[in-house]
Design a protein around this motif. Structure first.
Motif, PDB file in Angstrom:
ATOM      1  N   GLY A 132      32.556 -19.033  41.996  1.00 31.08           N
ATOM      2  CA  GLY A 132      32.682 -18.574  43.370  1.00 31.08           C
ATOM      3  C   GLY A 132      32.197 -19.555  44.414  1.00 31.08           C
ATOM      4  O   GLY A 132      32.385 -19.327  45.608  1.00 31.08           O
ATOM      5  N   ARG A 133      31.553 -20.646  43.987  1.00 31.81           N
ATOM      6  CA  ARG A 133      31.065 -21.635  44.961  1.00 31.81           C
ATOM      7  C   ARG A 133      31.380 -23.045  44.450  1.00 31.81           C
ATOM      8  O   ARG A 133      30.500 -23.767  43.971  1.00 31.81           O
ATOM      9  CB  ARG A 133      29.561 -21.453  45.216  1.00 31.81           C
ATOM     10  N   PRO A 134      32.638 -23.464  44.539  1.00 30.00           N
ATOM     11  CA  PRO A 134      33.032 -24.781  44.033  1.00 30.00           C
ATOM     12  C   PRO A 134      32.554 -25.897  44.955  1.00 30.00           C
ATOM     13  O   PRO A 134      33.299 -26.415  45.793  1.00 30.00           O
ATOM     14  CB  PRO A 134      34.558 -24.702  43.998  1.00 30.00           C
ATOM     15  N   ILE A 135      31.285 -26.264  44.816  1.00 27.32           N
ATOM     16  CA  ILE A 135      30.722 -27.330  45.630  1.00 27.32           C
ATOM     17  C   ILE A 135      30.174 -28.413  44.707  1.00 27.32           C
ATOM     18  O   ILE A 135      29.811 -28.143  43.560  1.00 27.32           O
ATOM     19  CB  ILE A 135      29.609 -26.807  46.571  1.00 27.32           C
ATOM     20  N   PRO A 136      30.098 -29.670  45.179  1.00 23.93           N
ATOM     21  CA  PRO A 136      29.580 -30.749  44.332  1.00 23.93           C
ATOM     22  C   PRO A 136      28.057 -30.695  44.281  1.00 23.93           C
ATOM     23  O   PRO A 136      27.391 -30.704  45.320  1.00 23.93           O
ATOM     24  CB  PRO A 136      30.077 -32.011  45.041  1.00 23.93           C
ATOM     25  N   VAL A 137      27.484 -30.617  43.076  1.00 24.00           N
ATOM     26  CA  VAL A 137      26.040 -30.452  42.927  1.00 24.00           C
ATOM     27  C   VAL A 137      25.485 -31.541  42.023  1.00 24.00           C
ATOM     28  O   VAL A 137      26.186 -32.092  41.166  1.00 24.00           O
ATOM     29  CB  VAL A 137      25.691 -29.067  42.346  1.00 24.00           C
ATOM     30  N   THR A 138      24.196 -31.819  42.196  1.00 23.71           N
ATOM     31  CA  THR A 138      23.542 -32.805  41.335  1.00 23.71           C
ATOM     32  C   THR A 138      22.056 -32.513  41.249  1.00 23.71           C
ATOM     33  O   THR A 138      21.477 -31.859  42.121  1.00 23.71           O
ATOM     34  CB  THR A 138      23.773 -34.233  41.855  1.00 23.71           C
ATOM     35  N   GLY A 139      21.454 -33.015  40.181  1.00 22.83           N
ATOM     36  CA  GLY A 139      20.024 -32.889  39.937  1.00 22.83           C
ATOM     37  C   GLY A 139      19.704 -33.624  38.654  1.00 22.83           C
ATOM     38  O   GLY A 139      20.601 -34.127  37.960  1.00 22.83           O
ATOM     39  N   ALA A 140      18.438 -33.671  38.302  1.00 24.13           N
ATOM     40  CA  ALA A 140      18.034 -34.396  37.099  1.00 24.13           C
ATOM     41  C   ALA A 140      18.689 -33.831  35.850  1.00 24.13           C
ATOM     42  O   ALA A 140      18.979 -34.566  34.902  1.00 24.13           O
ATOM     43  CB  ALA A 140      16.512 -34.351  36.967  1.00 24.13           C
ATOM     44  N   GLU A 141      18.976 -32.507  35.833  1.00 24.36           N
ATOM     45  CA  GLU A 141      19.549 -31.870  34.648  1.00 24.36           C
ATOM     46  C   GLU A 141      21.065 -31.933  34.596  1.00 24.36           C
ATOM     47  O   GLU A 141      21.662 -31.577  33.579  1.00 24.36           O
ATOM     48  CB  GLU A 141      19.086 -30.405  34.571  1.00 24.36           C
ATOM     49  N   GLY A 142      21.697 -32.350  35.674  1.00 22.08           N
ATOM     50  CA  GLY A 142      23.147 -32.442  35.598  1.00 22.08           C
ATOM     51  C   GLY A 142      23.809 -32.617  36.952  1.00 22.08           C
ATOM     52  O   GLY A 142      23.250 -32.273  38.000  1.00 22.08           O
ATOM     53  N   THR A 143      25.015 -33.155  36.902  1.00 18.87           N
ATOM     54  CA  THR A 143      25.869 -33.329  38.074  1.00 18.87           C
ATOM     55  C   THR A 143      27.228 -32.732  37.749  1.00 18.87           C
ATOM     56  O   THR A 143      27.768 -32.977  36.669  1.00 18.87           O
ATOM     57  CB  THR A 143      26.040 -34.819  38.413  1.00 18.87           C
ATOM     58  N   PHE A 144      27.773 -31.947  38.669  1.00 19.44           N
ATOM     59  CA  PHE A 144      29.113 -31.397  38.479  1.00 19.44           C
ATOM     60  C   PHE A 144      29.855 -31.454  39.800  1.00 19.44           C
ATOM     61  O   PHE A 144      29.441 -30.851  40.788  1.00 19.44           O
ATOM     62  CB  PHE A 144      29.055 -29.961  37.963  1.00 19.44           C
ATOM     63  N   LEU A 145      30.943 -32.222  39.798  1.00 19.60           N
ATOM     64  CA  LEU A 145      31.803 -32.349  40.968  1.00 19.60           C
ATOM     65  C   LEU A 145      33.168 -31.777  40.608  1.00 19.60           C
ATOM     66  O   LEU A 145      34.042 -32.493  40.105  1.00 19.60           O
ATOM     67  CB  LEU A 145      31.943 -33.816  41.382  1.00 19.60           C
ATOM     68  N   PRO A 146      33.386 -30.471  40.826  1.00 18.70           N
ATOM     69  CA  PRO A 146      34.689 -29.890  40.497  1.00 18.70           C
ATOM     70  C   PRO A 146      35.765 -30.399  41.440  1.00 18.70           C
ATOM     71  O   PRO A 146      35.492 -30.706  42.612  1.00 18.70           O
ATOM     72  CB  PRO A 146      34.453 -28.387  40.671  1.00 18.70           C
ATOM     73  N   ASN A 147      36.988 -30.473  40.950  1.00 19.88           N
ATOM     74  CA  ASN A 147      38.077 -30.939  41.804  1.00 19.88           C
ATOM     75  C   ASN A 147      38.220 -30.065  43.044  1.00 19.88           C
ATOM     76  O   ASN A 147      38.535 -30.558  44.133  1.00 19.88           O
ATOM     77  CB  ASN A 147      39.385 -30.953  41.011  1.00 19.88           C
ATOM     78  N   ALA A 148      37.965 -28.761  42.892  1.00 19.08           N
ATOM     79  CA  ALA A 148      38.110 -27.841  44.022  1.00 19.08           C
ATOM     80  C   ALA A 148      37.131 -28.138  45.148  1.00 19.08           C
ATOM     81  O   ALA A 148      37.316 -27.658  46.272  1.00 19.08           O
ATOM     82  CB  ALA A 148      37.932 -26.397  43.545  1.00 19.08           C
ATOM     83  N   ALA A 149      36.080 -28.923  44.865  1.00 18.84           N
ATOM     84  CA  ALA A 149      35.130 -29.283  45.911  1.00 18.84           C
ATOM     85  C   ALA A 149      35.673 -30.387  46.813  1.00 18.84           C
ATOM     86  O   ALA A 149      35.052 -30.724  47.822  1.00 18.84           O
ATOM     87  CB  ALA A 149      33.816 -29.740  45.283  1.00 18.84           C
ATOM     88  N   ILE A 150      36.829 -30.969  46.466  1.00 14.87           N
ATOM     89  CA  ILE A 150      37.451 -32.075  47.229  1.00 14.87           C
ATOM     90  C   ILE A 150      36.395 -33.160  47.483  1.00 14.87           C
ATOM     91  O   ILE A 150      36.151 -33.578  48.614  1.00 14.87           O
ATOM     92  CB  ILE A 150      38.088 -31.581  48.550  1.00 14.87           C
ATOM     93  N   TRP A 151      35.779 -33.603  46.396  1.00 12.22           N
ATOM     94  CA  TRP A 151      34.684 -34.574  46.489  1.00 12.22           C
ATOM     95  C   TRP A 151      35.187 -36.010  46.632  1.00 12.22           C
ATOM     96  O   TRP A 151      34.403 -36.907  46.954  1.00 12.22           O
ATOM     97  CB  TRP A 151      33.773 -34.465  45.276  1.00 12.22           C
TER      98      TRP A 151
END
Length: 687
Positions: A132-151
């Motif tokens: 429900g919140r396709p945003i690009p996130v990052t931190g020491a435990e992981g990074t996830f940039l979904p395509n839907a975030a238009i990163w």
């Protein structure tokens, strides 16, 4: 710019951009080659949450395009070669959008640099919240940039090939879908890897984390190609890598024999710090907590591997409905049940029909309208009903013809956008028969037929069984299995073609019949009769008309915990009922309270007490369902105390397919489904 990003980005800039530009210009243009190509260099620093990117977008043909990028990023350089571009972007829906126009003759090129700050990784989110919140996130435990975030800067609505060169700090490793070109790691330059995806892709998602990488190889069963298999696992689950690699080998061999050659050169299983699950070309991204579950390798993993054929190898035409989830569910989740036993497969089909019965009319939609799973109701249609369509299609055509059509579909539509109409065309060509009415009735309509055996008589003199079948309007063309059980105990299944609201049939039998059973193995997608469906907890979770009654009038703290539990069960803000429940109201009801409060409420409503067979004095909580006199479902949660209530929040929502669940703390000590009765009609004898 962050020091780490500035150092690594400058070192790679000239070498990477020249290499990618040479590749994009020198590759011969073929009929199946994508008309667009992205050459992306990106560096990410999870500690500062900074991203720095550079992209060269090559477009083979002219036209009008929209270039998009999330507004969280700043464009620091933009240059178009062969394009007319508006330097000022329009802002809408959280995006920056540039209008581009080019003539007929290409290729054309856009060069763009961008940078920005990623959002903070929140490991407390569940799968639904992540979706429900396709945003690009990052931190020491992981990074996830979904395509839907238009990163990254992308052309709206266009398939494209790509090359991505990724840099991360030392100790972090990452990937995108595609073939691994190169990989290196040093304390000075960090982790660097390059990936290429030469087929037309729907988008690019990027994953990274403090991964331990394990690898294996596999010889393709359909060609001489050697496949590279990898796991990118967090250290806490690195010991699971070998088992997952072996399971991936099994699934690739299974589907190569069933469908055709695996379309890519590799497959990776990647762990996520949040309990989520995504399938992408060449990889699947699953939560650490999910990967720990012992049954995932036998179920969900195969589903995600199969998506490399359906969904990520043949692309759905979302404008006319997403068929890939239904076909994947049928050839993965359901196929594994068939391999287990006939009973397990039958139970899954019954679950599909039960789930469909739970929907309010407003939650139903035609299969042509399904695009993606957004909530439980959409999965019931887009996954389950679509899977049942393919099951009925196999019953109609026979397994051999069905499998030939599956292989033909793969051969003809590989890396093509494919609509339901294309699937119909392939099955018609292979089977040599028109399937227009079959596909039309299951794709375009909401609802499902309700079936009934209204009459069953037997003439002793003629040894003839006469049956009358009925269905509700609108009429479907159906092939209905009828089980005839003889007085000696022998059984015979008749398959009757029903194409009217009422239709009669006659069959000569060699033995005296005792009774007939309508569709006992649930091979027809239909509305279940009252006796065939039993109340389960899932009904109050899925049905959006569910009302919630909390029996904590003077206990504010307990009320808040119960409210949160109801919200978790229903996946939304619960609709709280503050007045007595009318007995003629057909909406489902969820009641939560202390044991004594629930007992008193049931007496006041004239409803039965907790069933004796599930009552356990040592239990801390009981949850069970009741069918109210008007047929509506009542789900009851009775807890020993407030502490017991707080322990149900994460556990209870996972037991929706049960009619009752008994807890001792967070542990389940008993569960089950109330017995159901099929549609059985005794045979009446005539002279």
């Amino acid at each position: 710019m962050n020091k780490f990003l500035r150092r690594v980005f400058a070192a790679r800039h000239i070498k990477e951009c020249l290499l990618v530009l040479m590749l994009s210009v020198s590759m011969p243009v073929m009929a199946e080659q994508p008309a667009m190509h992205y050459a992306i260099t990106v560096a990410i620093d999870p500690a500062s949450r900074q991203l720095q990117g550079r992209s060269i977008i090559t477009v083979a043909q002219g036209g009008h395009f929209e270039l998009m990028l999330s507004r969280r990023f700043k464009v620091t350089a933009l240059r178009a070669v062969g394009f007319r571009i508006a330097q000022e972007a329009a802002h809408q829906r959280g995006l920056q959008i540039w209008q581009l126009t080019a003539g007929k003759d290409g290729p054309f090129r856009i060069e763009i640099d961008w940078q920005g700050e990623l959002a903070v990784l929140d490991t407390s989110l569940d799968h639904a919240q992540t979706l429900g919140r396709p945003i690009p996130v990052t931190g020491a435990e992981g990074t996830f940039l979904p395509n839907a975030a238009i990163w990254y800067p992308q052309i709206a609505g266009a398939l494209a090939s790509y090359q991505v060169d990724l840099t991360l700090p030392y100790g972090q490793r990452g990937l995108v879908a595609g073939r691994l070109l190169n990989e290196s790691e040093s304390e000075l330059e960090g982790y660097q890897a390059g990936f290429v995806f030469q087929q037309p892709a729907e988008g690019i998602a990027l994953m990274a984390g403090p991964y331990t990488i394990s690898s294996a190889t596999l010889q393709s069963a359909a060609s001489n190609k050697t496949l590279s298999l990898r796991t990118y696992f967090h250290p806490s689950i690195a010991d699971l890598a070998d088992d997952y690699l072996e399971s991936v080998k099994h699934y690739i061999h299974l589907y190569e024999r069933w469908i055709g050659e695996y379309p890519y050169s590799e497959f990776s299983v990647v762990s996520s710090p949040t309990p989520t699950g995504f399938g992408m070309p060449t990889l699947t991204y699953l939560g650490v907590s999910v990967l720990r579950l012992p049954f995932i390798r036998m179920t969900s993993l195969g589903h995600e591997v199969l998506h490399n054929w359906w969904g990520n190898g043949v692309y759905p035409d979302y404008a006319s409905g997403n068929w890939s989830e239904g076909l994947t569910t049928f050839m993965a989740d359901y196929a594994y049940k068939e391999q287990e036993s006939d009973e397990a497969a039958r139970d899954m089909r019954l679950d599909w029909l039960r789930d469909f019965n739970l929907l309010a009319p407003s939650q139903d939609q035609p299969l042509l309208a399904f695009t993606s799973r957004t909530h439980a109701a959409s999965k019931i249609v887009g996954y389950n009903k679509a899977a049942m369509l393919f099951f009925m299609l196999r019953d109609l055509l026979g397994e051999a013809t069905f499998d030939r059509a599956i292989r033909t579909l793969w051969q003809q539509q590989r890396f093509r956008v494919t609509a339901w109409q294309d699937i119909q065309r392939v099955f018609e060509t292979v089977s040599g028969r028109s399937l227009d009415h079959f596909f039309s009735q299951w794709l375009k309509r909401t609802g499902a037929p309700a079936l009934q055996i209204s009459q069953a008589t037997y003439s002793r003199s003629e040894q003839r069984l006469s049956l009358m079948l009925k269905q509700t309007a609108p009429v479907y063309d159906l092939r209905v299995p009828i089980l005839v059980r003889s007085q000696s105990g022998a059984e015979e299944t008749l398959f009757l073609d029903l194409g009217a609201e009422s239709q009669s049939y006659q069959r000569v039998l060699s033995e005296l019949p005792k009774e007939v059973v309508l569709d006992p193995d649930f091979r027809v997608f239909r509305q279940l009769a009252a006796d065939e469906t039993v109340p389960i907890l899932r009904e109050v979770m899925v049905n959006q008309t569910t009302r919630t009654l909390l029996l904590f009038p003077h206990q504010a703290a307990a009320y808040r915990v119960a409210y949160e539990l109801a919200g978790r069960m229903q996946g939304r803000e619960p609709e709280i009922e503050r007045s007595p429940i009318a007995m003629d109201d057909e909406r489902p009801v969820l009641v939560v309270g202390l044991g004594s409060q629930v007992d008193d409420w049931l007496v006041q409503q004239g409803l039965p007490a907790m069933p004796a067979e599930i009552r356990q004095e040592s239990a801390s909580a009981h949850a069970w369902t009741v069918r109210r006199p008007n047929g509506a479902t009542l789900a009851i949660v009775a807890v020993k105390d407030e502490a017991s209530l707080s322990k149900l929040g994460r556990a209870l929502p996972h037991y929706g397919r049960q009619s009752y669940v008994v807890f001792s703390g967070p542990a389940v000590i008993d569960r089950g489904v109330w017995p159901m009765r099929p549609q059985v009609l005794p045979v009446q004898f005539l002279p």
